[in-house]
Scaffold this active site. Sequence first.
Site, PDB file in Angstrom:
ATOM      1  N   THR A 111       0.906  -1.285   0.038  1.00  0.00           N
ATOM      2  CA  THR A 111       0.072  -0.016  -0.224  1.00  0.00           C
ATOM      3  C   THR A 111       0.885   1.337   0.014  1.00  0.00           C
ATOM      4  O   THR A 111       1.858   1.273   0.629  1.00  0.00           O
ATOM      5  CB  THR A 111      -1.000  -0.199   1.178  1.00  0.00           C
ATOM      6  OG1 THR A 111      -1.453   1.473   1.534  1.00  0.00           O
ATOM      7  CG2 THR A 111      -0.128  -0.415   2.543  1.00  0.00           C
ATOM      8  N   ASP A 112       0.383   2.320  -0.559  1.00  0.00           N
ATOM      9  CA  ASP A 112       0.991   3.737  -0.383  1.00  0.00           C
ATOM     10  C   ASP A 112       1.326   4.198   1.140  1.00  0.00           C
ATOM     11  O   ASP A 112       2.174   4.994   1.209  1.00  0.00           O
ATOM     12  CB  ASP A 112       0.201   4.838  -1.343  1.00  0.00           C
ATOM     13  CG  ASP A 112      -0.934   5.002  -0.875  1.00  0.00           C
ATOM     14  OD1 ASP A 112      -1.623   4.502   0.141  1.00  0.00           O
ATOM     15  OD2 ASP A 112      -1.699   6.039  -1.389  1.00  0.00           O
ATOM     16  N   GLU A 113       0.331   3.454   1.963  1.00  0.00           N
ATOM     17  CA  GLU A 113       0.426   3.854   3.231  1.00  0.00           C
ATOM     18  C   GLU A 113       1.699   3.625   4.071  1.00  0.00           C
ATOM     19  O   GLU A 113       2.131   4.231   5.195  1.00  0.00           O
ATOM     20  CB  GLU A 113      -0.698   3.354   4.205  1.00  0.00           C
ATOM     21  CG  GLU A 113      -2.153   3.857   3.456  1.00  0.00           C
ATOM     22  CD  GLU A 113      -3.283   3.542   4.453  1.00  0.00           C
ATOM     23  OE1 GLU A 113      -2.877   3.472   5.715  1.00  0.00           O
ATOM     24  OE2 GLU A 113      -4.521   3.647   3.960  1.00  0.00           O
ATOM     25  N   TYR A 133      -1.649  -0.429  11.112  1.00  0.00           N
ATOM     26  CA  TYR A 133      -2.120  -1.186   9.899  1.00  0.00           C
ATOM     27  C   TYR A 133      -0.698  -0.939   8.970  1.00  0.00           C
ATOM     28  O   TYR A 133      -0.301  -2.056   8.149  1.00  0.00           O
ATOM     29  CB  TYR A 133      -3.347  -0.628   9.340  1.00  0.00           C
ATOM     30  CG  TYR A 133      -3.156  -0.867   7.828  1.00  0.00           C
ATOM     31  CD1 TYR A 133      -3.639  -2.243   7.103  1.00  0.00           C
ATOM     32  CD2 TYR A 133      -3.260   0.114   6.721  1.00  0.00           C
ATOM     33  CE1 TYR A 133      -3.568  -2.404   5.778  1.00  0.00           C
ATOM     34  CE2 TYR A 133      -3.307  -0.277   5.417  1.00  0.00           C
ATOM     35  CZ  TYR A 133      -3.571  -1.604   4.874  1.00  0.00           C
ATOM     36  OH  TYR A 133      -3.712  -1.707   3.822  1.00  0.00           O
ATOM     37  N   LYS A 137       1.904  -3.614   7.601  1.00  0.00           N
ATOM     38  CA  LYS A 137       2.183  -3.828   5.753  1.00  0.00           C
ATOM     39  C   LYS A 137       3.901  -3.569   5.471  1.00  0.00           C
ATOM     40  O   LYS A 137       4.272  -3.995   4.646  1.00  0.00           O
ATOM     41  CB  LYS A 137       1.456  -2.901   4.787  1.00  0.00           C
ATOM     42  CG  LYS A 137      -0.108  -3.091   5.187  1.00  0.00           C
ATOM     43  CD  LYS A 137      -0.821  -4.354   4.614  1.00  0.00           C
ATOM     44  CE  LYS A 137      -0.428  -4.551   2.945  1.00  0.00           C
ATOM     45  NZ  LYS A 137      -0.992  -5.891   2.690  1.00  0.00           N
TER      46      LYS A 137
HETATM   47  P1  NAD Z   1     -10.478  -6.552   2.381  1.00  0.00           P
HETATM   48  O1  NAD Z   1     -10.515  -6.336   3.874  1.00  0.00           O
HETATM   49  O2  NAD Z   1     -11.786  -5.989   1.581  1.00  0.00           O
HETATM   50  O3  NAD Z   1     -10.251  -8.175   2.131  1.00  0.00           O
HETATM   51  C1  NAD Z   1      -9.299  -8.899   2.801  1.00  0.00           C
HETATM   52  C2  NAD Z   1      -9.477 -10.373   2.566  1.00  0.00           C
HETATM   53  O4  NAD Z   1      -8.424 -11.132   2.964  1.00  0.00           O
HETATM   54  C3  NAD Z   1     -10.788 -10.925   3.092  1.00  0.00           C
HETATM   55  O5  NAD Z   1     -11.266 -11.724   1.711  1.00  0.00           O
HETATM   56  C4  NAD Z   1     -10.460 -11.722   4.029  1.00  0.00           C
HETATM   57  O6  NAD Z   1     -11.647 -12.891   4.225  1.00  0.00           O
HETATM   58  C5  NAD Z   1      -8.976 -11.948   3.652  1.00  0.00           C
HETATM   59  N1  NAD Z   1      -8.427 -12.581   4.877  1.00  0.00           N
HETATM   60  C6  NAD Z   1      -8.227 -11.734   6.068  1.00  0.00           C
HETATM   61  N2  NAD Z   1      -7.471 -12.585   6.849  1.00  0.00           N
HETATM   62  C7  NAD Z   1      -7.058 -13.598   6.266  1.00  0.00           C
HETATM   63  C8  NAD Z   1      -6.256 -14.975   6.614  1.00  0.00           C
HETATM   64  N3  NAD Z   1      -5.602 -15.218   7.735  1.00  0.00           N
HETATM   65  N4  NAD Z   1      -6.168 -15.880   5.870  1.00  0.00           N
HETATM   66  C9  NAD Z   1      -6.735 -15.910   4.499  1.00  0.00           C
HETATM   67  N5  NAD Z   1      -7.515 -14.612   3.907  1.00  0.00           N
HETATM   68  C10 NAD Z   1      -7.877 -13.943   5.102  1.00  0.00           C
HETATM   69  O7  NAD Z   1      -9.112  -5.882   1.697  1.00  0.00           O
HETATM   70  P2  NAD Z   1      -8.922  -5.141   0.173  1.00  0.00           P
HETATM   71  O8  NAD Z   1      -9.443  -3.694   0.601  1.00  0.00           O
HETATM   72  O9  NAD Z   1      -9.379  -5.933  -0.862  1.00  0.00           O
HETATM   73  O10 NAD Z   1      -7.328  -5.135   0.216  1.00  0.00           O
HETATM   74  C11 NAD Z   1      -6.573  -6.194  -0.241  1.00  0.00           C
HETATM   75  C12 NAD Z   1      -5.112  -5.795  -0.145  1.00  0.00           C
HETATM   76  O11 NAD Z   1      -4.853  -4.551  -0.787  1.00  0.00           O
HETATM   77  C13 NAD Z   1      -4.584  -5.799   1.269  1.00  0.00           C
HETATM   78  O12 NAD Z   1      -3.578  -6.556   1.500  1.00  0.00           O
HETATM   79  C14 NAD Z   1      -4.534  -4.141   1.382  1.00  0.00           C
HETATM   80  O13 NAD Z   1      -3.468  -3.945   2.375  1.00  0.00           O
HETATM   81  C15 NAD Z   1      -4.081  -3.830   0.195  1.00  0.00           C
HETATM   82  N6  NAD Z   1      -4.405  -2.363  -0.177  1.00  0.00           N
HETATM   83  C16 NAD Z   1      -5.821  -1.997  -0.137  1.00  0.00           C
HETATM   84  C17 NAD Z   1      -6.094  -0.697  -0.525  1.00  0.00           C
HETATM   85  C18 NAD Z   1      -7.517  -0.274  -0.297  1.00  0.00           C
HETATM   86  O14 NAD Z   1      -7.838   0.911  -0.795  1.00  0.00           O
HETATM   87  N7  NAD Z   1      -8.612  -1.104  -0.223  1.00  0.00           N
HETATM   88  C19 NAD Z   1      -5.099   0.049  -0.880  1.00  0.00           C
HETATM   89  C20 NAD Z   1      -3.838  -0.319  -0.949  1.00  0.00           C
HETATM   90  C21 NAD Z   1      -3.536  -1.546  -0.611  1.00  0.00           C
END
Ligand code: NAD
Length: 309
Positions: A111-113, A133, A137
């Site tokens: 993530t950019d964070e 968080y 990451k």
């Molecule tokens: P989300 O919270 O919608 O989904 C997370 C998924 O991971 C869920 O399906 C959950 O059931 C699964 N999960 C959680 N713990 C688990 C475990 N122990 N074993 C197996 N599965 C597990 O997340 P998102 O928003 O789709 O983000 C996906 C990825 O992208 C993350 O790694 C997040 O850090 C990164 N990210 C998200 C954003 C954003 O804006 N949403 C931006 C940059 C990066």
Amino acid sequence: MVTGGAGFIGSSFSREVKKPVIFDLLTYAGRLENLIGVDHIFVKGDIRNYSQLEDTVKKYDIKIIVNFSAETHVDRSINNAHIFLDTNVYGVVNLLEICRRYDTRLVQISTDEVYGEQENATEDFPLRPSSPYSASKASADMFILAYVRTYGVDAIIIRPSNNYGPRQHIEKLIPKTIVRTLLGLEIPIYGKGDQERDWIYVEDTAKVIAQLVETGKKGEIYNVPGGQRTTNIKLVEMIGELMGREPKIKFVKDRPGHDKKYSMVSTKLSYKVTPLKEGLSKTIKWYLENEWWWRPLLNDEYFLRETSW
Ligand code: NAD
């Protein structure tokens, strides 16, 4: 194999690839409903459990793991950091161990964070995470780079900016604003709402990741900014305008440690992004048409609460 493929970005990415094996624990954030229409094999499993990962990789002869699984809500990390450490760090070390033993490629979604508040961060900027968080990451990213160097694991790190679009949990700012506006509820805005975020439509991110799965070079980091920065308050006003309703904004106590801005650039990629207004219109339309999807989430405490501190 797509770990975390039943979540928001993972389920969008799963629409870009042929018959993925989706490995997901189905936490509060993961839902099988997100995979309707996706031809896939589903395995309910936990990345914190090494033997479950190993069994799946062996059974399906997995060559590439794209890891979306994580705890992802900053507010939740402020209240309970431990599960962020377990899933986002320990879970990723498990994935790295699998990759080391089975010669599997790892594509990690970071993530950019991790850059904190730095301006125009490029991929070689130092990591300055502010929240539990983003600290988790950033730790995972460090382990990945260490495994590339120490064991020669074939891994890449992708750092997208803030994503928005269909199937995002209503704990997050954009769907929370849409759903609360639809229901005539107030929208809590942290501090003055002057924090800047850079937004990218989830399908654009999914396409960039799909490309990088094939073309990304071992040990490389790839920033994926949306290039569309705006403050939270302007964003909420824009959503209100597009919905044709005045959002009932309520300013509440700021999030502790809240980053004023995220700002990064890509030095390695070029790709098309959906203009923010167009992406927001599509997102609003999706939430309007899919009340069945968000109605069961209305009791979620992070949707209901004004603040968590
Ligand atoms: P989300 O919270 O919608 O989904 C997370 C998924 O991971 C869920 O399906 C959950 O059931 C699964 N999960 C959680 N713990 C688990 C475990 N122990 N074993 C197996 N599965 C597990 O997340 P998102 O928003 O789709 O983000 C996906 C990825 O992208 C993350 O790694 C997040 O850090 C990164 N990210 C998200 C954003 C954003 O804006 N949403 C931006 C940059 C990066």
